[in-house]
Write an enzyme that holds these catalytic residues in place. Structure first.
Site, PDB file in Angstrom:
ATOM      1  CG  ASP A  16      -1.670  -1.318   1.374  1.00 13.96           C
ATOM      2  OD1 ASP A  16      -2.246  -1.772   0.376  1.00 13.96           O
ATOM      3  OD2 ASP A  16      -1.614  -1.904   2.459  1.00 13.96           O
ATOM      4  CG  HIS A  44      -1.666  -1.393  -7.602  1.00 12.91           C
ATOM      5  ND1 HIS A  44      -0.909  -1.886  -8.630  1.00 12.91           N
ATOM      6  CD2 HIS A  44      -1.048  -1.752  -6.470  1.00 12.91           C
ATOM      7  CE1 HIS A  44       0.128  -2.533  -8.134  1.00 12.91           C
ATOM      8  NE2 HIS A  44       0.063  -2.468  -6.829  1.00 12.91           N
TER       9      HIS A  44
END
Ligand code: IMP
Length: 434
Positions: A16, A44
């Site tokens: 992340d 994403h």
């Protein structure tokens, strides 16, 4: 098209880090964006002209015309998720005809998800305090890679294209899987229904499925450049991360050769991506984790909630010991520091520069959860910056304290910073060199 060198983008922490934004920024300078590991556990987020796209399996390069988006053999693919993503993009006007899927990518099947879920539930009752569960994304990733290693119980994307072969393989696998599902208390799977579902996936995926190894080598032979998109991140790598609290693939650049068939020496540039602080989802050691208002503030300002699961992320200060290790393992040639804007408003910032273990100081990271759990981070305090930085477009636009923070990171790690992100949009970026 590009003249760019073949590049890898890899997360240096626990995921992340904002890789999607960076891949999106670089995609149109490359001819193909290539996934080599992981599956729908990755998430994403990319914001383009105010529109947010959450991609799990499709490489973010799909948002660029003229760029191929390739899912390599090292990825485990849940066809239902992939097709949902394809449909979602098509509905929003994104052309998905440039998507390619390796015929040797392994398929995530309904029993993989069931097994992932049930293993986690059963292990939660374990004897090791918090339980032995990993805190997985429950996307079936571990069981799918386990079947790849077992070989006899695996199905690959190419199998979906041949009814005879598919039926034969599923009929061979089902007796074992049915017994596992039954033992785990999950509903049984009926072979004809599964063959029908899998054939329907195959029919839709047929135009995308090919030998991506030859495709990629062909591109390189024609002087084209590739952009490898690492999913998950270094400290989640099954060999080099905080085992056993890791995912089941090689998320580092070391996974590129096996996951695509492209030798490591073809990757000329490695951009390592990290946040200006640290986060982690799921269980496992996190030496610089905070449990106070600072963590809360970082979580809220950084919107630190999982793209894939929505779980609140654990937050803490930047761990330079871990970052330097990650740069070493990946062969990082340039750093991208993301989410710098989140740190605005703190009087002081902390950087972890050493670990203390049994009264001794060490600058070595230990990729072993049991050992890492026992380290105490030693911090260096640096002045914070009061002003918001989202409007900065060059280093000179940043407050001097923010620049000093970046300088300290660069000096410690010994890798130049090439990109600083100051907001989610493509435009909110400082590109120091390209
Ligand atoms: P799995 O990959 O679903 O088996 O989960 C294993 C561990 O990796 C869990 O702690 C997950 O939360 C974590 N994980 C997997 N993929 C990602 C990611 O893309 N970002 C952050 N954490 C991830």
């Amino acid at each position: 098209m590009s003249g760019s060198v073949t590049t890898a983008i890899v997360g240096l922490q626990w995921g992340d880090e904002g890789k999607g934004k960076l891949i999106d920024l670089l995609a149109d300078r490359h001819d193909a964006v290539v996934r080599y590991n992981g599956g729908a556990n990755a998430g994403h987020s990319v914001v383009v002209e105010g529109v947010r796209y959450a991609l799990h399996l499709i490489p973010s390069g799909i948002l660029h015309a003229d760029t191929l988006a390739v899912i390599g053999n090292g990825v485990v693919v849940d066809p239902a998720v992939l097709l949902r993503e394809v449909d979602g993009l098509a509905e929003r006007g994104v052309d998905v005809s440039a998507l390619r899927l390796s015929n040797r990518a392994h398929v995530v099947l309904p029993w993989h998800r069931a097994e992932d879920e049930l293993r986690e539930t059963i292990l939660r009752g374990g004897s090791t305090g918090e339980g032995g569960q990993i805190g997985t994304t429950k996307r079936g990733i571990g069981p799918a890679y386990a079947d790849k290693a077992h070989r006899s119980t695996a199905i690959r994307a190419g199998d979906l294209l041949d009814e005879g072969r598919l039926r034969q393989r599923l009929e061979a696998v089902l007796p074992l899987k049915s017994r596992c599902l039954e033992a785990l208390g999950s509903p049984p799977v009926e072979v004809d229904a599964l063959v029908d579902t899998a054939l329907a996936w195959g029919a839709r995926l047929r135009p995308m499925i090919c030998d991506t190894t030859y495709l990629l080598h062909g591109l390189l032979a024609d002087g084209k450049s590739l952009l490898f998109e690492g999913a998950n991140a270094t400290l989640l790598d099954v060999d080099h991360g905080t085992f056993p609290f890791v995912t089941s693939s090689n998320c580092t650049t070391l996974g590129i050769p096996a996951g695509t068939g492209i030798p490591g020496r073809c990757v000329e540039r490695v951009l390592g991506v990290c946040k200006a602080y640290c986060t982690r989802v799921g269980s496992g050691p996190f030496p610089t984790e905070l449990h106070d208002q600072t963590a809360e503030r970082i979580r809220e300002r950084g919107n630190e909630y999982g793209t894939t699961t929505g779980r609140p992320r654990r937050c803490g200060w930047l761990d330079l010991v871990a970052l330097k290790y990650a740069c070493m393992i990946n062969g990082v040639t340039g750093l991208s520091i993301m989410l710098l804007d989140v740190l605005a408003g703190f009087d002081e910032l902390q950087l972890c520069t050493t670990y203390e273990v049994d009264g001794e100081r060490t600058d070595r990271f230990t990729p072993d959860a049991a050992v890492l759990d026992g380290v105490t981070p030693v911090y260096e305090s640096v002045p914070g910056f009061a002003e918001e930085v989202r409007a900065a477009r060059s280093l000179g636009d940043l407050p001097s304290e923010a620049r000093a923070y970046l300088d300290r990171i660069e000096a410690f790690v010994g890798v130049p910073i090439e990109v600083v992100s100051v907001g989610p949009d493509r435009a909110e970026t400082i590109q120091i060199s390209a």
